[in-house]
Design a protein around this motif. Structure first.
Motif, PDB file in Angstrom:
ATOM      1  N   PRO A  57       0.834  -1.204   0.000  1.00 31.52           N
ATOM      2  CA  PRO A  57       0.000   0.000   0.000  1.00 31.52           C
ATOM      3  C   PRO A  57       0.865   1.250   0.000  1.00 31.52           C
ATOM      4  CG  PRO A  57      -0.059  -1.068   2.146  1.00 31.52           C
ATOM      5  CD  PRO A  57       0.694  -1.978   1.222  1.00 31.52           C
ATOM      6  N   GLY A  58       0.397   2.248  -0.735  1.00 37.64           N
ATOM      7  CA  GLY A  58       1.111   3.524  -0.773  1.00 37.64           C
ATOM      8  C   GLY A  58       2.427   3.442  -1.516  1.00 37.64           C
ATOM      9  N   GLY A  59       2.645   2.381  -2.292  1.00 41.44           N
ATOM     10  CA  GLY A  59       3.871   2.265  -3.061  1.00 41.44           C
ATOM     11  C   GLY A  59       5.097   1.992  -2.217  1.00 41.44           C
ATOM     12  N   LEU A  60       4.908   1.442  -1.005  1.00 39.58           N
ATOM     13  CA  LEU A  60       6.060   1.120  -0.164  1.00 39.58           C
ATOM     14  C   LEU A  60       6.902   0.045  -0.821  1.00 39.58           C
ATOM     15  CD1 LEU A  60       4.311   1.003   3.322  1.00 39.58           C
ATOM     16  CD2 LEU A  60       5.699   2.852   2.376  1.00 39.58           C
ATOM     17  N   ALA A  61       8.219   0.134  -0.661  1.00 39.81           N
ATOM     18  CA  ALA A  61       9.111  -0.821  -1.296  1.00 39.81           C
ATOM     19  C   ALA A  61       8.996  -2.183  -0.619  1.00 39.81           C
ATOM     20  CB  ALA A  61      10.544  -0.312  -1.233  1.00 39.81           C
ATOM     21  N   PRO A  62       8.388  -3.145  -1.296  1.00 35.84           N
ATOM     22  CA  PRO A  62       8.240  -4.472  -0.705  1.00 35.84           C
ATOM     23  C   PRO A  62       9.460  -5.339  -0.985  1.00 35.84           C
ATOM     24  CG  PRO A  62       7.066  -4.360  -2.768  1.00 35.84           C
ATOM     25  CD  PRO A  62       7.700  -3.009  -2.555  1.00 35.84           C
ATOM     26  N   ALA A  63       9.539  -6.442  -0.287  1.00 42.18           N
ATOM     27  CA  ALA A  63      10.610  -7.400  -0.541  1.00 42.18           C
ATOM     28  C   ALA A  63      10.247  -8.247  -1.755  1.00 42.18           C
ATOM     29  CB  ALA A  63      10.817  -8.285   0.683  1.00 42.18           C
ATOM     30  N   THR A  64      11.253  -8.849  -2.328  1.00 47.56           N
ATOM     31  CA  THR A  64      11.051  -9.731  -3.470  1.00 47.56           C
ATOM     32  C   THR A  64      11.634 -11.095  -3.116  1.00 47.56           C
ATOM     33  OG1 THR A  64      13.175  -9.232  -4.496  1.00 47.56           O
ATOM     34  CG2 THR A  64      11.339  -7.756  -5.020  1.00 47.56           C
ATOM     35  N   ARG A  65      11.437 -12.061  -4.018  1.00 48.74           N
ATOM     36  CA  ARG A  65      12.048 -13.377  -3.807  1.00 48.74           C
ATOM     37  C   ARG A  65      12.779 -13.781  -5.077  1.00 48.74           C
ATOM     38  NH1 ARG A  65       8.759 -16.991  -6.495  1.00 48.74           N
ATOM     39  NH2 ARG A  65       6.668 -16.209  -6.859  1.00 48.74           N
ATOM     40  N   LEU A  66      13.921 -14.421  -4.899  1.00 52.64           N
ATOM     41  CA  LEU A  66      14.696 -14.917  -6.024  1.00 52.64           C
ATOM     42  C   LEU A  66      13.981 -16.136  -6.586  1.00 52.64           C
ATOM     43  CD1 LEU A  66      17.289 -14.810  -7.753  1.00 52.64           C
ATOM     44  CD2 LEU A  66      18.343 -16.300  -6.040  1.00 52.64           C
ATOM     45  N   ALA A  67      13.646 -16.105  -7.891  1.00 60.87           N
ATOM     46  CA  ALA A  67      12.898 -17.192  -8.503  1.00 60.87           C
ATOM     47  C   ALA A  67      13.712 -17.970  -9.530  1.00 60.87           C
ATOM     48  CB  ALA A  67      11.643 -16.641  -9.174  1.00 60.87           C
ATOM     49  N   ALA A  68      14.721 -17.336 -10.121  1.00 58.25           N
ATOM     50  CA  ALA A  68      15.453 -17.995 -11.210  1.00 58.25           C
ATOM     51  C   ALA A  68      16.761 -17.267 -11.466  1.00 58.25           C
ATOM     52  CB  ALA A  68      14.603 -17.994 -12.485  1.00 58.25           C
ATOM     53  N   TRP A  69      17.602 -17.901 -12.254  1.00 55.58           N
ATOM     54  CA  TRP A  69      18.752 -17.247 -12.890  1.00 55.58           C
ATOM     55  C   TRP A  69      18.504 -17.383 -14.384  1.00 55.58           C
ATOM     56  CZ3 TRP A  69      23.056 -14.513 -11.411  1.00 55.58           C
ATOM     57  CH2 TRP A  69      23.246 -14.364 -10.029  1.00 55.58           C
TER      58      TRP A  69
END
Length: 197
Positions: A57-69
């Motif tokens: 919400p509000g464009g807060l920087a969320p975390a991501t997850r590594l899915a591939a190379w």
């Protein structure tokens, strides 16, 4: 060159090299350019692919997850396809070959990024909610490529084709593009009238 391309895990590279010399893997790939390529094929420019599952919400920087190379597969001077690897219980393994507009778009975005003076670590960021892929220029060039926090100073460069209203190949600060992306995502259905919230 201001881009610090992180080294791919050795098993990921080995699995792609093995797939490239496997007649079955190449023949069964839905990549006509790869099947018809003449001469040696080489995997280059390994990039970690992170997935942004939800925009906060509000464009807060969320975390991501590594899915591939992801590796660009080159035949001579021309990229003809890409190969993705995935993390399995036994480690990194070849997933699939593919082709399409994101291959040339990725290479163009990387060439453009090499002209900036700031040092970045290049990554790819998949935003499934928008069917969007972006080159993620992470400001900490020495960071662990598996880490997934979008930093305020990072840049995101949407790859073509980009969603309507988002210009491809134009760098954006994370906070600015997250605000635009938040507006593009339609909220899910709310509670029905008369039902408990």
């Amino acid at each position: 060159m201001p881009l610090h391309v992180p080294p791919a895990p050795a098993p990921a590279l080995r699995s792609v090299l093995a797939a490239l010399v496997s007649p079955t893997a190449v023949r069964e790939a839905r990549t006509p350019a790869l099947r018809s390529a003449e001469g040696p094929l080489s995997p280059e420019l390994p990039l970690p692919v992170h997935v942004l599952d939800r925009i906060g919400p509000g464009g807060l920087a969320p975390a991501t997850r590594l899915a591939a190379w992801r590796f660009l597969i080159r035949s001579g001077e021309q990229p003809v396809a890409a190969a993705d690897t995935m993390l399995t219980p036994d480690g990194w393994a070849f997933s699939h070959f593919f082709e399409g507009p994101y291959i040339a778009s990725t290479e163009l975005a990387l060439r453009q990024a090499e002209t900036v003076t700031t040092h970045y670590q290049p990554r790819l960021l998949s935003i499934p909610e928008l069917y969007m892929l972006a080159l993620w220029l992470h400001g900490d060039a020495e960071a662990d490529a598996a880490g997934g926090v979008l930093a305020p100073a990072d840049l995101l460069v949407p790859l073509a084709p980009a969603p309507p209203g988002i210009a491809a190949h134009r760098p954006h600060r994370v906070a600015d593009l997250l605000r635009v992306m938040t507006l593009r995502i339609t909220p899910g259905p709310g509670p029905l009238l008369g039902s408990p919230a």
